[in-house]
Design an enzyme around this catalytic site. Structure first.
Site, PDB file in Angstrom:
ATOM      1  N   LYS A   1       1.041   4.293  -2.874  1.00  0.00           N
ATOM      2  CA  LYS A   1       0.729   5.695  -2.601  1.00  0.00           C
ATOM      3  C   LYS A   1       1.942   6.599  -2.778  1.00  0.00           C
ATOM      4  O   LYS A   1       1.795   7.767  -3.193  1.00  0.00           O
ATOM      5  CB  LYS A   1       0.138   5.837  -1.182  1.00  0.00           C
TER       6      LYS A   1
ATOM      7  N   TYR B   1       0.837  -1.208   0.000  1.00  0.00           N
ATOM      8  CA  TYR B   1       0.000   0.000   0.000  1.00  0.00           C
ATOM      9  C   TYR B   1       0.869   1.254   0.000  1.00  0.00           C
ATOM     10  O   TYR B   1       0.625   2.189  -0.777  1.00  0.00           O
ATOM     11  CB  TYR B   1      -0.912  -0.018   1.224  1.00  0.00           C
TER      12      TYR B   1
END
Length: 247
Positions: A175, A171
């Site tokens: 990002k 994740y």
């Protein structure tokens, strides 16, 4: 961004916008869509769950100001598939024209795990949705916006797109990539347009619960977050192009 001189105004005196939101069926995307509809703006939403889209449609209609059954459009789209987004872009142009604002909110997270223990397919799913999905939406919608030389793109980032965290490396990677992608795309846009990476803050969503467990409920809800986020997004201009912002 310069608005058309004859633009009508929504609640609060802000010109009515057509706002495209990916990941609209839950979490931040859903809360933002309902808040913007309440303010009189037109929502074009997409998500993968047809059941959730079907239940969202009457919710949007019920909060719309002024009331309207057919103002908003929701589509079943998988943003990680180029062909799905290509078809979506065609349908949007036929029915609503070029969006004024795009919010790339579709996202997913891996189950808490050390990187080397994250299954390959799970890593791929995070990258395919969070990073590739955003890039695919931009691939098909930026050319449409270029013709008007007007529009704002918000790519949802995260505090974990600006710092690292254990157990969620896939994740974080996605990002951090959104931050770089947005900064690069911003340099490619003409005057009148803007691309912004937006960290929504820590919000009580399914994704946060996946990471924090029961303590996720200590944080603000998407519904309490949405009014501030909507105001911020509606007030972004070309002067914000390339910025990394936080709600």
């Amino acid at each position: 961004m310069t608005l058309p001189p004859m633009a009508t105004t929504a609640a609060g005196g802000v010109a009515k916008r057509t706002v495209l939101i990916t990941g609209v069926s839950r979490g931040l995307g859903k809360a933002l869509a309902l808040e913007l509809a309440k303010r009189g703006h037109c929502i074009i939403g997409c998500a993968r769950s047809q059941d959730k889209l079907s239940s969202l449609q009457p919710e949007l209609a019920s909060v719309t100001n002024p009331p309207s059954e057919n103002k908003h459009l929701l589509f079943n789209v998988d943003v990680s598939l180029n062909s799905s987004v290509e078809e979506f872009a065609r349908a949007v142009m036929e029915k609503k024209g070029v969006p004024d604002i795009i919010v790339n909110s579709a996202g997913t997270i891996n189950r808490n795990n050390k990187l080397w223990e994250v299954p390959a397919e799970e890593f791929d799913s995070v990258i395919d949705t969070n990073l590739k999905g955003t890039a695919i939406v931009l691939r098909h919608f930026i050319p449409l916006m270029l013709e008007k030389k007007q529009g704002v793109i918000i790519n949802m980032s995260s505090g974990w797109g600006r710092s690292g965290a254990a157990q969620v490396a896939p994740y974080c990677a996605s990002k951090w990539a959104i931050e770089g992608l947005t900064g690069s795309v911003a340099k490619e846009l003409p005057p009148g347009m803007a691309a912004v990476a937006l960290n929504p803050g820590v919000i009580y969503t399914d994704m946060l619960q996946s990471c924090f467990g029961n303590s996720a409920s200590l944080y603000q809800t998407p519904e309490s977050w949405a009014p501030k986020a909507a105001t911020m997004i509606l007030n972004l201009t070309m002067a914000d192009n390339g910025a990394s912002l936080s709600v």
